[in-house]
Design an enzyme around this catalytic site. Structure first.
Site, mmCIF file in Angstrom:
data_model
loop_
_atom_site.group_PDB
_atom_site.id
_atom_site.type_symbol
_atom_site.label_atom_id
_atom_site.label_comp_id
_atom_site.label_asym_id
_atom_site.label_seq_id
_atom_site.Cartn_x
_atom_site.Cartn_y
_atom_site.Cartn_z
ATOM 1 N N ASP A 1 0.880 -1.159 0.000
ATOM 2 C CA ASP A 1 0.000 0.000 0.000
ATOM 3 C C ASP A 1 0.926 1.219 0.000
ATOM 4 O OD1 ASP A 1 -2.384 1.602 0.387
ATOM 5 O OD2 ASP A 1 -1.791 1.785 2.492
ATOM 6 N N ASP B 1 0.038 5.147 0.958
ATOM 7 C CA ASP B 1 -0.120 6.091 2.064
ATOM 8 C C ASP B 1 -0.236 5.343 3.395
ATOM 9 O OD1 ASP B 1 -0.165 8.037 0.088
ATOM 10 O OD2 ASP B 1 -2.352 8.085 -0.012
#
Length: 193
Positions: A22, A24
């Site tokens: 992922d 952020d």
């Protein structure tokens, strides 16, 4: 200039040597107000080197990121591309490579197949890497939806405590997941084991 040249497809590409991140909250600091510009895109201190280290040790690194700020009008896809270009450049300068970045520009109510916890971004990565499946790959996130997307495609779920990770951990229900303080600690684990 990249001082650590890498082959375009390092080693034999098998799912167990693929790490999907992922963005952020894993690679860079997250914000409740969204990361809307290159100036707001701030990588965690050791995350870039962690990605480069994984690359240098034979892992293929990809990114799967929900970016609903595009659908919400907070930033456009050109701005998002500048952030991703900067990420790639930083990783390259550190001697690594990001094989693919898949992003979902849709909002939560758009009904798309790519927004995590759905697994469409992982399907895009699988296709881009020319793999039959991602079974046995690693999915690293800071939220349950990241882990759920990975689990849906047979990935080993990994939670990091950065970003929303500590809150996700506190909610529990992570019996399948390995938990690490941050991306660098996870990279150390993979490289050393």
């Amino acid at each position: 200039m990249n001082k650590h040249p890498l082959p375009s497809q390092p080693y034999d590409l098998v799912p167990s040597r693929v790490v999907v991140l992922d963005r952020d909250g894993v690679i860079n600091a997250d914000s409740e107000d969204y990361i809307k510009s290159l100036a707001e895109w701030l990588p965690y201190p050791r995350s870039i080197e962690a990605i480069a280290r994984l690359s240098r040790h034979g892992w293929t690194v990809a990114v799967a990121t929900n970016q609903s700020g595009v659908a919400r009008g907070y930033f456009d896809e050109a701005t998002l591309q500048r952030m991703h270009d900067d990420l790639r450049e930083r990783v390259s300068t550190a001697g690594g490579r990001i094989a693919h970045i898949a992003y979902c520009p849709h909002g939560p109510d758009d009904g798309c197949e790519c927004r995590k916890p759905k697994a469409g971004l992982l399907d895009q990565i699988q296709h881009a890497l020319n793999l039959e499946s991602l079974q046995g790959a690693w999915m690293v996130g800071d939220s349950q939806r990241d882990l759920d997307a990975g689990i849906a495609r047979g990935c080993h779920p990994v939670l990091v405590r950065t970003g929303k990770g500590k809150k996700t951990e506190a909610r529990g229900g992570l019996e399948q997941a390995r938990i690490f303080d941050d991306l660098a600690t996870f990279a150390d684990y993979l490289v050393e084991n």
